[in-house]
Design a protein around this motif. Structure first.
Motif, PDB file in Angstrom:
ATOM      1  N   LEU A   1       0.835  -1.201   0.000  1.00 23.53           N
ATOM      2  CA  LEU A   1       0.000   0.000   0.000  1.00 23.53           C
ATOM      3  C   LEU A   1       0.873   1.256   0.000  1.00 23.53           C
ATOM      4  CD1 LEU A   1      -2.968   0.856   0.069  1.00 23.53           C
ATOM      5  CD2 LEU A   1      -2.824   0.894   2.560  1.00 23.53           C
TER       6      LEU A   1
ATOM      7  N   THR B   1       2.409   1.712  -3.411  1.00 27.16           N
ATOM      8  CA  THR B   1       1.421   2.248  -4.342  1.00 27.16           C
ATOM      9  C   THR B   1       1.266   3.752  -4.160  1.00 27.16           C
ATOM     10  OG1 THR B   1       0.239   0.140  -4.238  1.00 27.16           O
ATOM     11  CG2 THR B   1      -0.934   2.003  -5.194  1.00 27.16           C
ATOM     12  N   GLY B   2       1.229   4.202  -2.903  1.00 26.18           N
ATOM     13  CA  GLY B   2       1.119   5.629  -2.650  1.00 26.18           C
ATOM     14  C   GLY B   2       2.308   6.411  -3.184  1.00 26.18           C
TER      15      GLY B   2
ATOM     16  N   VAL C   1       1.981   6.532  -7.020  1.00 25.92           N
ATOM     17  CA  VAL C   1       0.935   7.474  -7.438  1.00 25.92           C
ATOM     18  C   VAL C   1       1.424   8.911  -7.297  1.00 25.92           C
ATOM     19  CG1 VAL C   1      -1.355   8.370  -6.882  1.00 25.92           C
ATOM     20  CG2 VAL C   1      -0.968   5.913  -6.948  1.00 25.92           C
TER      21      VAL C   1
ATOM     22  N   ALA D   1      -4.451   9.364 -11.289  1.00 23.88           N
ATOM     23  CA  ALA D   1      -4.295   8.846  -9.931  1.00 23.88           C
ATOM     24  C   ALA D   1      -4.988   7.500  -9.782  1.00 23.88           C
ATOM     25  CB  ALA D   1      -4.843   9.850  -8.918  1.00 23.88           C
ATOM     26  N   LEU D   2      -6.200   7.383 -10.324  1.00 21.04           N
ATOM     27  CA  LEU D   2      -6.913   6.108 -10.241  1.00 21.04           C
ATOM     28  C   LEU D   2      -6.201   5.027 -11.033  1.00 21.04           C
ATOM     29  CD1 LEU D   2     -10.620   7.318 -10.546  1.00 21.04           C
ATOM     30  CD2 LEU D   2      -9.382   6.676  -8.487  1.00 21.04           C
TER      31      LEU D   2
ATOM     32  N   PHE E   1      -3.001   4.001  -9.180  1.00 18.76           N
ATOM     33  CA  PHE E   1      -3.270   3.200  -7.990  1.00 18.76           C
ATOM     34  C   PHE E   1      -3.447   1.723  -8.345  1.00 18.76           C
ATOM     35  CE2 PHE E   1      -6.066   1.390  -4.730  1.00 18.76           C
ATOM     36  CZ  PHE E   1      -5.369   1.732  -3.593  1.00 18.76           C
ATOM     37  N   ARG E   2      -3.916   1.445  -9.548  1.00 16.88           N
ATOM     38  CA  ARG E   2      -4.126   0.067  -9.984  1.00 16.88           C
ATOM     39  C   ARG E   2      -2.964  -0.464 -10.822  1.00 16.88           C
ATOM     40  NH1 ARG E   2      -8.867   2.690 -11.523  1.00 16.88           N
ATOM     41  NH2 ARG E   2      -8.249   2.443 -13.704  1.00 16.88           N
TER      42      ARG E   2
ATOM     43  N   PRO F   1       3.429  -3.140  -5.800  1.00 18.96           N
ATOM     44  CA  PRO F   1       2.222  -2.374  -5.504  1.00 18.96           C
ATOM     45  C   PRO F   1       1.096  -3.298  -5.053  1.00 18.96           C
ATOM     46  CG  PRO F   1       2.395  -2.670  -7.858  1.00 18.96           C
ATOM     47  CD  PRO F   1       3.598  -3.349  -7.248  1.00 18.96           C
TER      48      PRO F   1
ATOM     49  N   VAL G   1      -8.966  -2.668  -3.166  1.00 21.05           N
ATOM     50  CA  VAL G   1      -8.539  -1.800  -4.269  1.00 21.05           C
ATOM     51  C   VAL G   1      -9.738  -1.083  -4.886  1.00 21.05           C
ATOM     52  CG1 VAL G   1      -7.480  -1.757  -6.557  1.00 21.05           C
ATOM     53  CG2 VAL G   1      -6.484  -3.168  -4.753  1.00 21.05           C
TER      54      VAL G   1
ATOM     55  N   SER H   1     -10.380   3.027  -4.704  1.00 17.54           N
ATOM     56  CA  SER H   1     -10.487   3.768  -5.958  1.00 17.54           C
ATOM     57  C   SER H   1     -11.831   4.471  -6.055  1.00 17.54           C
ATOM     58  CB  SER H   1     -10.301   2.819  -7.144  1.00 17.54           C
ATOM     59  OG  SER H   1      -9.047   2.177  -7.102  1.00 17.54           O
TER      60      SER H   1
ATOM     61  N   ALA I   1     -11.989   7.362  -3.526  1.00 15.17           N
ATOM     62  CA  ALA I   1     -11.124   8.470  -3.951  1.00 15.17           C
ATOM     63  C   ALA I   1     -11.780   9.268  -5.060  1.00 15.17           C
ATOM     64  CB  ALA I   1      -9.768   7.930  -4.405  1.00 15.17           C
TER      65      ALA I   1
END
Length: 303
Positions: A78, A81-82, A85, A230-231, A234-235, A254, A279, A283, A286
């Motif tokens: 996590l 991933t941040g 992003v 961003a979305l 994140f994936r 990630p 996830v 998403s 957000a």
């Protein structure tokens, strides 16, 4: 009055026609969108481990979610991933804005230039990842050769936990910046040019025009570009899977790659489904928060 129909009758007929036209699309969305999400959530509430089929699929409630939250690997994924992003969206937004402003000023061969700029975006992600892996592959990679020429000792890019992030971020920025530039270019072309002419007459220089005209009127396009990127970031999965595989160790893993590992490598369908639901929820929330805080005001100002 003969032949006339009440207004409510016409409205009901139009509403019925609208629903009859929309129902096939709504049904398709439910089948291919909503149903898999609900099934994944139901799966996440069970202990479904193909390595131990004799256990069956007992209902365990939120046990998979609690296990994920207590798992240090999940928290690390996590955090990774941040970081990804934040780094990629910042670089792509800044570079995309500069590229869009440059494209907006081009008058000759505009179509050819825009096509050339969009080529990285058109390249499949796996191919782009392989290209950048070849560039940074030590010791014969082009990146190491350039570093040696300028007197810098290059690291072993994909063996160093920190250095491995550099090719990942650069590869994603190289591929996706044209997409951001395309969105921002559409926003720039909708700005009335007379505003710049009036500002120039009043003595405003390029910087003041950018701050007080371009940025405020480009806010809706910036919001859309940042939200989409961003979305998507994140994936992120494919570019990391091809370039580093989440390594060295799990230093660049990630959350999407961790989910893939849980489901298809460790065959833990229940636990992996819980990660997938997480996830999706992050998403979705957000996107809702972003639209709530920034989207409505931005589009209201634009209208």
């Amino acid at each position: 009055m003969n032949g006339s129909r009440p207004a409510k009758s016409w409205q009901s007929d139009e509403a019925g026609l609208g629903w009859s036209l929309a129902l096939p699309a709504l049904g398709t969305i439910v089948v291919i969108g909503v149903f898999p999400i609900l099934w994944t959530f139901w799966e996440s509430l069970h202990l479904h481990d193909l390595r131990m089929p004799w256990l069956g699929r007992p209902f365990v409630g939120a046990a998979n979610y609690l296990e994920a939250w207590r798992d240090p690997r999940f928290r690390s994924a996590l955090a990774h991933t941040g970081v990804f992003v934040a780094a990629t969206v910042t670089i792509e937004t800044a570079a995309g804005l500069l590229l869009a402003m440059a494209l907006d000023r081009i008058s000759r061969a505009r179509g050819v230039v825009r096509t050339a700029v969009l080529l990285p975006w058109a390249i499949p992600t796996v191919v782009a990842a392989l290209i950048w892996r070849f560039i940074f592959e030590s010791p014969a990679g082009a990146a190491s050769a350039v570093a040696e020429r300028v007197g810098v000792m290059p690291p072993t890019w994909f063996a160093d936990p920190l250095a491995a992030w550099i090719p990942l971020v650069l590869a994603d920025a190289w591929k996706t910046t044209p997409f951001v530039a395309l969105l921002l270019l559409a926003g720039l072309q909708n700005i009335d040019r007379t505003l710049y002419e009036a500002a120039g007459v009043d003595g405003a220089g390029p910087w003041r025009q950018f701050v007080h005209i371009t940025l405020p009127l480009l806010r809706p396009a910036l919001f859309v570009a940042v939200l989409f990127r961003a979305l998507d970031a994140f994936r992120v999965f494919d570019i990391v899977y091809v370039m580093t595989g989440g390594g060295p160790g799990t230093a660049t893993e990630p959350i999407a790659l961790h989910t893939f590992s849980a489901i298809l490598q460790n065959l833990r369908f229940g636990y992996g489904s819980a990660l997938s639901v997480f996830v999706f929820v992050v998403s979705f929330c957000a996107a809702l928060v972003g639209i709530r805080l920034f989207g409505g005001d931005a589009f209201a100002e634009r209208s």
